[in-house]
Design an enzyme around this catalytic site. Structure first.
Site, short mmCIF file in Angstrom:
data_model
loop_
_atom_site.label_atom_id
_atom_site.label_comp_id
_atom_site.label_asym_id
_atom_site.label_seq_id
_atom_site.Cartn_x
_atom_site.Cartn_y
_atom_site.Cartn_z
N THR A 180 -15.48 8.62 -10.69
CA THR A 180 -15.46 7.18 -10.47
C THR A 180 -16.85 6.61 -10.72
O THR A 180 -17.85 7.34 -10.69
CB THR A 180 -15.02 6.84 -9.05
OG1 THR A 180 -15.98 7.40 -8.12
CG2 THR A 180 -13.65 7.41 -8.73
N GLU A 324 -8.10 7.84 -10.57
CA GLU A 324 -7.27 8.74 -9.78
C GLU A 324 -5.82 8.83 -10.27
O GLU A 324 -5.06 9.68 -9.81
CB GLU A 324 -7.27 8.29 -8.31
CG GLU A 324 -8.63 8.39 -7.64
CD GLU A 324 -9.49 7.13 -7.78
OE1 GLU A 324 -10.39 6.94 -6.96
OE2 GLU A 324 -9.25 6.35 -8.73
N LYS A 433 -11.71 -13.83 2.77
CA LYS A 433 -11.05 -14.20 4.03
C LYS A 433 -11.79 -15.39 4.63
O LYS A 433 -12.89 -15.24 5.16
CB LYS A 433 -11.04 -13.01 4.99
CG LYS A 433 -10.25 -11.82 4.45
CD LYS A 433 -10.32 -10.61 5.36
CE LYS A 433 -9.57 -9.43 4.75
NZ LYS A 433 -9.69 -8.20 5.56
N TRP A 438 -6.36 -15.78 3.49
CA TRP A 438 -6.79 -14.99 2.35
C TRP A 438 -6.80 -15.86 1.09
O TRP A 438 -5.89 -16.65 0.84
CB TRP A 438 -5.86 -13.79 2.12
CG TRP A 438 -6.04 -12.68 3.11
CD1 TRP A 438 -6.50 -12.80 4.39
CD2 TRP A 438 -5.73 -11.31 2.91
NE1 TRP A 438 -6.52 -11.57 5.00
CE2 TRP A 438 -6.04 -10.63 4.11
CE3 TRP A 438 -5.24 -10.57 1.85
CZ2 TRP A 438 -5.87 -9.27 4.28
CZ3 TRP A 438 -5.07 -9.21 2.01
CH2 TRP A 438 -5.38 -8.56 3.21
#
Length: 534
Positions: A180, A324, A433, A438
């Site tokens: 990653t 992944e 937030k 949200w």
């Protein structure tokens, strides 16, 4: 039924036998162009495989590293390792030097292959590499270098006898290591296996429909999640492969698309945005051979999908995945009953992350892990599982944070529609937030990039004394274009909720990018952390 192993060499051998004359075109590190084919490359792959074992002492299960662009020699390394049970560890060229040292040492790479123009970068890192015994410069000569035990790639091949029959391998054995990008902490490694990569290739071929009639150009780097699997997928069907080398400028790519008559390509949105702007200024460019491309890595702006279809008849397929997930896990495809819809209605589907690939299972859950309805309204973290989804990180104690109860936590906040389409609202770490509500930074970004003056836009949540966080937009304008905060906020006003409107619009020269070409929101947040606190 035969218990026959899912080895990548079986896909490779079929194409070498059936399509030996199919071209592989490569732009080299010196910008020269080389034409070869699957038959000629096979001879080189077999000599390279022998050299890995006999000259470099790399045994089955051991790793070699690559520090290279997308080119024919990198292609040869993919297959020489995969076909013989060695592991190809592709290094992201854009990682910090200390991160490169970490992953090479963590993977215990025994040899490192480096493109000639990248040798100066590697020379600065080499003293910190603990396990590398040989450095191979991917060219005709080593040149003037301080790299120890340096060997020229072509000398390595000239001295080797070709490998004979490819061995049968444990299909669960690793064949590639991808790390990653490591925005927080050290990068995490994922070991792709023979089995996972084989199934990934076959399943994804069903979604993008590649054949031997295609000419595939992976813009996505071979150092990033195996170039999304395209070197394996294209080889499996005997498609022509065109590797772009180091010139990833819009002009360089469009020139290659034209001259080689590329039919399908793959890359991140920032690449295609640049090409869109270039084509707007060069309408004479001929991309009539291009039927489509896969775009992923971050959210694809609706306006870009619309532009390519209406102006160039090129269909963007948005894909979603992660290192992944080997990496492609979903693709936005229209269902048969949607074929007659107006294109603006089809866009509502094409701008999603798509349908999960056959063989994968997904669900969304709330903060307590409870499964949420797939009604297009409820949103939660996306979890995924399947035969090409990682079960752990490579020798890393952080695995338990991501892999739980047979599922992988993606960190993406999503909705799933009743039709099964995944709609990514945000990365969990990027959701804004504000006052307990949200706000989707992705929706704001995509809407802003529909403004004709905007080249790129990213939106982050910054600290606010009253509301905890408020959105701030960072905008790069197109050349010779003008817009101010009032105009852009007004543009958003009838398209998003009032409380979503950015508190500020900051105009900048360029948006910082990660090593894989995504907007680096962490850098932006850190740089402007107190902007709203004054």
């Amino acid at each position: 039924m035969m218990d026959f192993p899912l080895n990548l060499s079986t896909l490779y051998e079929r194409t070498v036998r059936i399509h030996p004359g199919q071209e592989i075109v490569s732009v080299e590190s010196d910008r020269s162009l080389v034409r070869t084919n699957y038959g000629e490359v096979d001879g080189r792959v077999r000599r390279l495989a022998s050299a890995l074992q006999n000259r470099l002492g790399i045994d089955q299960g051991q790793a070699i590293a690559t520090f290279a662009w997308n080119n024919r020699r990198h292609h040869e390394l993919y297959w020489a390792t995969a076909n013989t049970g060695r592991i190809c560890h592709t290094i992201n060229l854009r990682l910090f030097p200390e991160q490169v040292a970490y992953i090479v040492n963590h993977a215990e790479d025994g040899a490192l292959f480096v493109d000639p123009d990248l040798v100066p970068l590697m020379e600065r890192i080499a003293p910190n590499l603990e396990t590398v015994r040989h450095y191979i410069v991917m060219g005709d000569s080593v040149g003037d270098t301080s790299l120890p035990n340096a060997i020229a790639y072509e000398d390595l091949l000239d001295e080797a006898e070709p490998w004979g029959e490819w061995p049968f391998l444990d299909e669960r054995s690793p064949m590639m290591l991808c790390y990653t990008s490591g925005t927080t902490g050290n990068p995490k490694g994922v070991a792709y296996t023979q089995r996972s990569t084989y199934i990934h290739a076959i399943s994804n071929l069903a979604m993008v429909s590649l054949t031997a009639d295609d000419n595939v150009l992976p813009v996505v780097p071979m150092f990033h999640a195996s170039a999304w699997g395209y070197p394996f997928m294209a080889t499996a069907v005997g498609a022509k492969l065109t590797y772009p080398g180091p010139d990833l400028t819009p002009a360089g790519l469009v020139n290659l698309f034209e001259k080689e008559r590329v039919t399908f390509a793959a890359g991140v949105p920032t690449v295609w945005l640049g090409i869109m702007h270039y084509l707007s200024e060069h309408p004479e460019a001929d991309l009539s051979s291009m039927r489509g491309f896969l775009c992923g890595g971050s959210a694809v702006p609706r306006v870009m999908i619309d532009w390519f279809w209406k102006n160039r008849s090129i269909l963007i397929k948005q894909g979603w995945g992660m290192t992944e997930t080997n990496p492609v896990a979903s693709v936005a495809m229209l269902k048969p009953h949607m074929a007659d819809w107006e294109f603006d209605r089809q866009l509502d589907v094409l701008e999603t992350a798509g349908l999960p690939a056959a063989g994968l299972q997904v669900k969304i859950v709330d903060d307590e892990g409870n499964r949420l309805p797939e009604d297009g309204e409820a949103f939660g973290e996306l979890l995924i599982r399947g035969p090409w989804i990682a079960a752990e990180y490579y020798r890393d104690a952080r695995s338990a944070q991501t892999f739980q109860d047979g599922w992988m936590r993606t960190g993406d906040v999503c909705k799933i529609t009743p039709e099964g389409y995944i709609k990514i609202t945000d990365r969990a770490k990027d959701v804004i937030k504000s006052g307990g509500e949200w706000i989707s930074s992705l929706d704001l970004e995509n809407t802003l990039m529909a403004h004709p003056a905007v080249a790129e836009a990213t939106v982050v949540g910054l600290k606010h004394a009253k509301w905890d966080e408020r959105p701030v937009a960072f905008v790069v304008l197109r050349p010779n274009a003008n817009a101010d905060q009032e105009e852009l906020v007004g543009f958003l006003a009838d398209k998003v909720a009032k409380w979503w409107l950015p508190d500020k619009v900051v105009f900048i020269e360029a948006i910082p990018k990660t090593g894989t070409g995504k907007f680096d929101k962490k850098v932006v947040r850190d740089q402007y952390a107190d902007l709203l606190m004054g």
